[in-house]
Motif scaffolding. Sequence first.
Motif, PDB file in Angstrom:
ATOM      1  N   HIS B 243      46.217  33.924  33.259  1.00  0.00           N
ATOM      2  CA  HIS B 243      47.530  33.485  34.191  1.00  0.00           C
ATOM      3  C   HIS B 243      47.571  34.487  35.185  1.00  0.00           C
ATOM      4  CE1 HIS B 243      48.591  31.561  30.488  1.00  0.00           C
ATOM      5  NE2 HIS B 243      48.501  32.858  29.733  1.00  0.00           N
ATOM      6  N   MET B 244      46.500  34.512  36.067  1.00  0.00           N
ATOM      7  CA  MET B 244      46.315  35.407  37.273  1.00  0.00           C
ATOM      8  C   MET B 244      46.542  34.678  38.414  1.00  0.00           C
ATOM      9  SD  MET B 244      46.215  38.387  37.059  1.00  0.00           S
ATOM     10  CE  MET B 244      46.940  39.155  35.784  1.00  0.00           C
ATOM     11  N   TYR B 245      47.326  35.284  39.471  1.00  0.00           N
ATOM     12  CA  TYR B 245      47.272  34.691  40.834  1.00  0.00           C
ATOM     13  C   TYR B 245      46.050  35.202  41.605  1.00  0.00           C
ATOM     14  CZ  TYR B 245      52.238  34.472  39.432  1.00  0.00           C
ATOM     15  OH  TYR B 245      53.345  34.383  38.983  1.00  0.00           O
ATOM     16  N   GLY B 246      45.740  34.069  42.468  1.00  0.00           N
ATOM     17  CA  GLY B 246      44.507  34.494  43.446  1.00  0.00           C
ATOM     18  C   GLY B 246      44.516  35.857  44.030  1.00  0.00           C
ATOM     19  N   ILE B 247      45.570  36.469  44.483  1.00  0.00           N
ATOM     20  CA  ILE B 247      45.584  37.615  45.045  1.00  0.00           C
ATOM     21  C   ILE B 247      45.401  38.714  44.036  1.00  0.00           C
ATOM     22  CG2 ILE B 247      48.286  37.718  44.963  1.00  0.00           C
ATOM     23  CD1 ILE B 247      46.140  39.249  47.975  1.00  0.00           C
ATOM     24  N   MET B 248      45.770  38.533  42.832  1.00  0.00           N
ATOM     25  CA  MET B 248      45.649  39.630  41.920  1.00  0.00           C
ATOM     26  C   MET B 248      44.242  39.596  41.367  1.00  0.00           C
ATOM     27  SD  MET B 248      48.472  41.184  41.462  1.00  0.00           S
ATOM     28  CE  MET B 248      48.051  42.076  40.005  1.00  0.00           C
ATOM     29  N   ALA B 424      33.406  41.045  33.748  1.00  0.00           N
ATOM     30  CA  ALA B 424      33.821  40.099  32.785  1.00  0.00           C
ATOM     31  C   ALA B 424      33.369  40.152  31.486  1.00  0.00           C
ATOM     32  CB  ALA B 424      33.777  38.667  33.403  1.00  0.00           C
ATOM     33  N   LYS B 425      34.346  39.922  30.315  1.00  0.00           N
ATOM     34  CA  LYS B 425      33.706  40.189  29.053  1.00  0.00           C
ATOM     35  C   LYS B 425      32.780  38.883  28.772  1.00  0.00           C
ATOM     36  CE  LYS B 425      36.810  43.202  26.764  1.00  0.00           C
ATOM     37  NZ  LYS B 425      38.401  42.964  27.090  1.00  0.00           N
ATOM     38  N   SER B 426      33.086  37.786  29.396  1.00  0.00           N
ATOM     39  CA  SER B 426      32.243  36.495  29.295  1.00  0.00           C
ATOM     40  C   SER B 426      32.214  35.836  30.478  1.00  0.00           C
ATOM     41  CB  SER B 426      32.724  35.668  28.027  1.00  0.00           C
ATOM     42  OG  SER B 426      34.112  35.149  28.406  1.00  0.00           O
ATOM     43  N   MET B 427      31.380  34.751  30.359  1.00  0.00           N
ATOM     44  CA  MET B 427      31.125  34.028  31.571  1.00  0.00           C
ATOM     45  C   MET B 427      32.736  33.223  31.792  1.00  0.00           C
ATOM     46  SD  MET B 427      28.734  34.547  33.436  1.00  0.00           S
ATOM     47  CE  MET B 427      28.907  33.209  34.797  1.00  0.00           C
ATOM     48  N   HIS B 428      33.206  32.992  30.615  1.00  0.00           N
ATOM     49  CA  HIS B 428      34.315  32.158  30.728  1.00  0.00           C
ATOM     50  C   HIS B 428      35.140  32.968  31.408  1.00  0.00           C
ATOM     51  CE1 HIS B 428      37.677  29.698  29.682  1.00  0.00           C
ATOM     52  NE2 HIS B 428      38.353  30.689  29.082  1.00  0.00           N
ATOM     53  N   GLN B 429      35.712  34.139  31.017  1.00  0.00           N
ATOM     54  CA  GLN B 429      36.685  34.888  31.645  1.00  0.00           C
ATOM     55  C   GLN B 429      36.235  35.187  33.254  1.00  0.00           C
ATOM     56  OE1 GLN B 429      36.731  39.272  31.207  1.00  0.00           O
ATOM     57  NE2 GLN B 429      38.864  39.013  30.395  1.00  0.00           N
ATOM     58  N   GLY B 430      35.125  35.448  33.419  1.00  0.00           N
ATOM     59  CA  GLY B 430      34.331  35.649  35.016  1.00  0.00           C
ATOM     60  C   GLY B 430      34.919  34.288  35.802  1.00  0.00           C
ATOM     61  N   LEU B 431      34.337  33.117  35.185  1.00  0.00           N
ATOM     62  CA  LEU B 431      34.408  31.861  35.857  1.00  0.00           C
ATOM     63  C   LEU B 431      36.113  31.384  36.043  1.00  0.00           C
ATOM     64  CD1 LEU B 431      31.715  29.942  34.680  1.00  0.00           C
ATOM     65  CD2 LEU B 431      31.835  30.689  36.886  1.00  0.00           C
ATOM     66  N   THR B 432      36.826  31.839  35.122  1.00  0.00           N
ATOM     67  CA  THR B 432      38.521  31.460  34.996  1.00  0.00           C
ATOM     68  C   THR B 432      38.962  32.438  36.203  1.00  0.00           C
ATOM     69  OG1 THR B 432      38.210  31.338  32.390  1.00  0.00           O
ATOM     70  CG2 THR B 432      40.587  31.240  33.503  1.00  0.00           C
ATOM     71  N   LEU B 433      38.799  33.655  36.140  1.00  0.00           N
ATOM     72  CA  LEU B 433      39.105  34.429  37.234  1.00  0.00           C
ATOM     73  C   LEU B 433      38.631  33.856  38.515  1.00  0.00           C
ATOM     74  CD1 LEU B 433      38.767  37.998  35.674  1.00  0.00           C
ATOM     75  CD2 LEU B 433      40.982  36.891  36.535  1.00  0.00           C
ATOM     76  N   PHE B 434      37.476  33.499  38.864  1.00  0.00           N
ATOM     77  CA  PHE B 434      37.150  33.206  40.141  1.00  0.00           C
ATOM     78  C   PHE B 434      37.765  31.805  40.650  1.00  0.00           C
ATOM     79  CE2 PHE B 434      33.852  31.059  42.877  1.00  0.00           C
ATOM     80  CZ  PHE B 434      33.609  32.108  43.733  1.00  0.00           C
ATOM     81  N   SER B 435      37.899  30.846  39.559  1.00  0.00           N
ATOM     82  CA  SER B 435      38.743  29.646  39.832  1.00  0.00           C
ATOM     83  C   SER B 435      40.314  29.846  40.135  1.00  0.00           C
ATOM     84  CB  SER B 435      38.656  28.622  38.460  1.00  0.00           C
ATOM     85  OG  SER B 435      39.422  29.173  37.654  1.00  0.00           O
ATOM     86  N   HIS B 436      40.812  31.005  39.814  1.00  0.00           N
ATOM     87  CA  HIS B 436      41.949  31.329  40.340  1.00  0.00           C
ATOM     88  C   HIS B 436      42.263  31.608  41.616  1.00  0.00           C
ATOM     89  CE1 HIS B 436      43.531  31.187  36.424  1.00  0.00           C
ATOM     90  NE2 HIS B 436      43.159  32.199  35.718  1.00  0.00           N
ATOM     91  N   LEU B 437      41.071  31.621  42.144  1.00  0.00           N
ATOM     92  CA  LEU B 437      41.062  31.916  43.720  1.00  0.00           C
ATOM     93  C   LEU B 437      41.531  30.666  44.817  1.00  0.00           C
ATOM     94  CD1 LEU B 437      37.933  34.408  44.145  1.00  0.00           C
ATOM     95  CD2 LEU B 437      40.300  35.112  44.511  1.00  0.00           C
TER      96      LEU B 437
END
Lengths: 75, 531
Positions: B243-248, B424-437
């Motif tokens: 649940h992260m905003y792009g700016i965060m 990122a702890k996993s690719m899932h975490q990294g990609l999820t964060l990246f997608s929030h952008l």
Amino acid sequence: MEKLLEILEEIDDSIDYENETALIDDHLLNSFAIISLISEIEEEFDVEISASEMTVENFNSAEAIWNLIQSKLED
Amino acid sequence: MAYHENLYLLVFLPLVLIFYQLVPARVRPYILLAFSCLFFLANSKWILIPIALTVLIWQCGVLMERVRKETEEKLPSLDKAGKKELKEKTEKTAKRILVFGILAILAVLFVSQYLHFTLENIAGLLSLGGIRLKIPSWSFFPIGISFYSLEAIGYLVDVYWKKIQADHNPFRLGLFILFFPQVMEGPIASYKDTAMQLWQGESLYIDRISSGLFRILLGLFKKMMVADRLARVVTCVYDNYNHMYGIMVILGAVAYTIQLYMEFSGSIDVVIGSAEMLGIRLPENFRQPFMAQNAADFWRRWHISLGTWFRTYLFYAVSMSKSVKNVNKKLRKKYGKYASMVGTSAMALLPVWLATGLWHGPSWTYIFYGFYYFAILLAETALMPYIDKLEERLHISAKTPWYAALNMMRTWVVIFTGELFFRAKSMHQGLTLFSHLFTGSFFPKRGVWDILTDQRAILLEKADYLAILFGIVVILIIDICREKELGLKEKILQGPVLIRWSVFYLLIAAILIFGAYGAGFQAVELIYAGF
């Protein structure tokens, strides 16, 4: 030596090769430039340079490179 | 016992200095070796591993030298053909010894770092076919193994390449591998860099001690003032990645990159400072990385000793190998110089970046990180001639201020994106964060500042952000002075006593008063000590 200077000029013509003595130390030639340089040298002078000769001392100046080529030709 | 802890700074290091100075010069290296073993044992019980590695490289080196010496003695009695044959045979034997040594080191590294990861991934694949395998967990992690394994391999290759002579003294080699300031986080040194210095047992000098102390204080300042505070912002972003905003996400990636720089370069400051007190010069590991003009330049400034190692022992070894040279020649004949340059770069960069990614640990995010830089660096190499032409046409150069600033900021984007996945702890975490952008809300409704100072989430106050800002500004000024080679440290250390001690006291006061301590702050472990 002239041939070598020509090769060097072709790789990057903004460097004063006759006086520069820190080609590697000052990052004027990066590793990609060095690889291009070696393949040119090997073709032009018919010598073989190995990974063990990839030292800063051997590539820091045109003179050092020339000395390396000379030592290879003498072998 | 990490380098920023009181036990190291106030007990261990002073004890080393006292004992070192009290004993005769010839005993000093042994004192360093004994304290190095003690330091290792305080962090990990697996001391037999670096000892075994030392014995291995000692014997392999001596053996290589012996076969070459025996050949030299036989040569005068042989004819030309015989000489050539014997020389070739000897070099083959030396190569076999080298390969055996390297494989043995890599085997230990594999078992400690990658075996569990490999088995887990095999079990994952098998489970797709309905076969269930339970992988037991175990703990076998000799601290710093990724660092001294590279040093050990570097030593063997240097002996094989005849850059150095084999060391017949196992204790000197042991000290080179185990030297306490370096063993946990590097810098990765070559035998030529440190081994002889370490064995000299030079007396302590007040100038070196104060210079080392200055460096240590600077390192602590970076970690306690900035890194430990930013760690909270980073943890909050990554823990709540769904649940992260792009700016965060952007703030999280920037905060992590700064945290990593302050912490890793700060630890290296403590390491280099500790060695400097003992009169030992270790290689530098950072050179103002955020002033880099492109990704290749960044890697000449960031974790320099790792980049140097991979360039020397992998990049050149691959690009100068016969098979790559042959491909290079063929490409050159068929498609010209440009194609051969890009082709050779691709062939040499791929193993280097796969290895660099994996070196950081057994995780897909690190492998991704390696491939990410492989792609970026290859693109930079391929585009270089076109960029040169464009610069010529536009009458700009790397020295044009606005263009240099633009290149620097472009490089920041590359760095921040890489670190976003690195943390990122996993690719899932990294990609999820990246997608929030690109998906969902970019800005929060309640404002970014509200989130940053939310006492339930990040636990940082306005004063903490001021401390972070102050710390960053101080380090930025120091880095700019270094980049411009203004010799700030020398001016302070060689200047009037009043100025020198004022700077020392200010640094100590800043660390004690504004450092991240207290009930709310827990000790943040060193990131690179885990590699």
